[in-house]
Design an enzyme around this catalytic site. Structure first.
Site, PDB file in Angstrom:
ATOM      1  N   HIS A  60       0.846  -1.190   0.000  1.00 48.71           N
ATOM      2  CA  HIS A  60       0.000   0.000   0.000  1.00 48.71           C
ATOM      3  C   HIS A  60       0.881   1.239   0.000  1.00 48.71           C
ATOM      4  CE1 HIS A  60      -3.700   2.269   1.856  1.00 48.71           C
ATOM      5  NE2 HIS A  60      -3.240   2.828   0.759  1.00 48.71           N
ATOM      6  N   GLN A 111       1.429   8.243  -3.944  1.00 47.14           N
ATOM      7  CA  GLN A 111       2.172   7.752  -2.784  1.00 47.14           C
ATOM      8  C   GLN A 111       3.499   8.500  -2.624  1.00 47.14           C
ATOM      9  OE1 GLN A 111       1.422   5.347  -0.337  1.00 47.14           O
ATOM     10  NE2 GLN A 111      -0.645   5.614  -1.141  1.00 47.14           N
ATOM     11  N   HIS A 115       3.654  10.916   0.571  1.00 42.33           N
ATOM     12  CA  HIS A 115       4.417  10.268   1.642  1.00 42.33           C
ATOM     13  C   HIS A 115       5.916  10.205   1.375  1.00 42.33           C
ATOM     14  CE1 HIS A 115       0.663   8.980   3.525  1.00 42.33           C
ATOM     15  NE2 HIS A 115       0.270   8.489   2.365  1.00 42.33           N
TER      16      HIS A 115
END
Length: 227
Positions: A60, A111, A115
């Protein structure tokens, strides 16, 4: 204190704050490496997955995180270097966009921007981010499906005890506690995600901080977890 002294003190405090905020040591203190079980993701997704899911845990995300306070997001991108195209065949396998496999690149980009960019200086740039995840999942054997399988826990839809799942993961992570996410639908609780945690330099596994608390819809019960 005279006006000159006041100005000097304010200047020093401001300089100190700028130094702290610009320091590469500020912003996060550990990494969450979160993997999601594809069948459960599709089961709980608001819209049906566009393709049949696999009985696998796939990535993920790799998320710089804080033990106290909010986790960093959308940080300044340093040392820009784009993701190498040669990495994509591996990423499609280990890091697919499970709900929509027609848009892997959009998922990866989100992502990274949300992040990965916050992982500096451990993560140097976008290419390093994805190379690091490939290394963790494949070379360093942080593949949750494999770790569970090594403990004879297979994705056969049986009900599991929480302690059995946690102990299986501990055996693959130097006895460090993972973070588990479950969800419930029609009285059935399913294992949705497993997170492995490491220090901010990615040198050692650590016990995952900030578990889901009692009352959370993502808290895993002690028994009857379907996987």
């Amino acid at each position: 204190m005279g006006i000159t002294g006041m100005i000097y003190m304010v200047t020093m405090v401001f300089s100190l704050l700028v130094s702290i905020l610009s320091s590469s040591t500020v912003g996060f203190d550990y990494f969450q490496f979160t993997q999601q079980y594809q069948l459960a993701v599709c089961h709980f997704n608001p819209t049906p997955c566009k393709d049949p899911p696999d009985k696998l845990f796939t990535v993920h995300g790799l998320w710089p995180s804080n033990k106290i306070g909010g986790d960093p997001e959308y940080c300044k991108i340093r040392n820009p270097r784009k993701r190498a195209k040669k990495l994509e065949p591996q990423l499609v396998i280990i890091w697919p966009n499970v709900p929509d496999r027609t848009n892997h690149t959009g998922f990866w980009s989100r992502q990274w921007k949300k992040h990965g960019a916050c992982g500096y200086p451990t993560i140097q740039n976008e290419n390093d981010y994805f190379e690091t995840v490939i290394k963790m999942y494949i070379t360093e054997k942080q593949n949750v499906s494999r770790i569970l399988s090594n403990a004879k826990i297979e994705p056969d839809g049986k009900s599991r005890a929480l302690v059995d799942i946690e102990n299986a993961i501990r055996n693959g992570t130097n006895n460090k506690l993972p973070k588990l996410k479950c969800q419930k639908k029609t009285r059935v609780t399913e294992l949705v995600e497993i997170t492995l945690c490491s220090d901010k330099n990615r040198a050692h596994f650590i016990d995952c901080p900030n578990p889901f608390l009692p009352g959370s819809p993502y808290l895993c019960p002690n028994n009857s977890i379907r996987y």
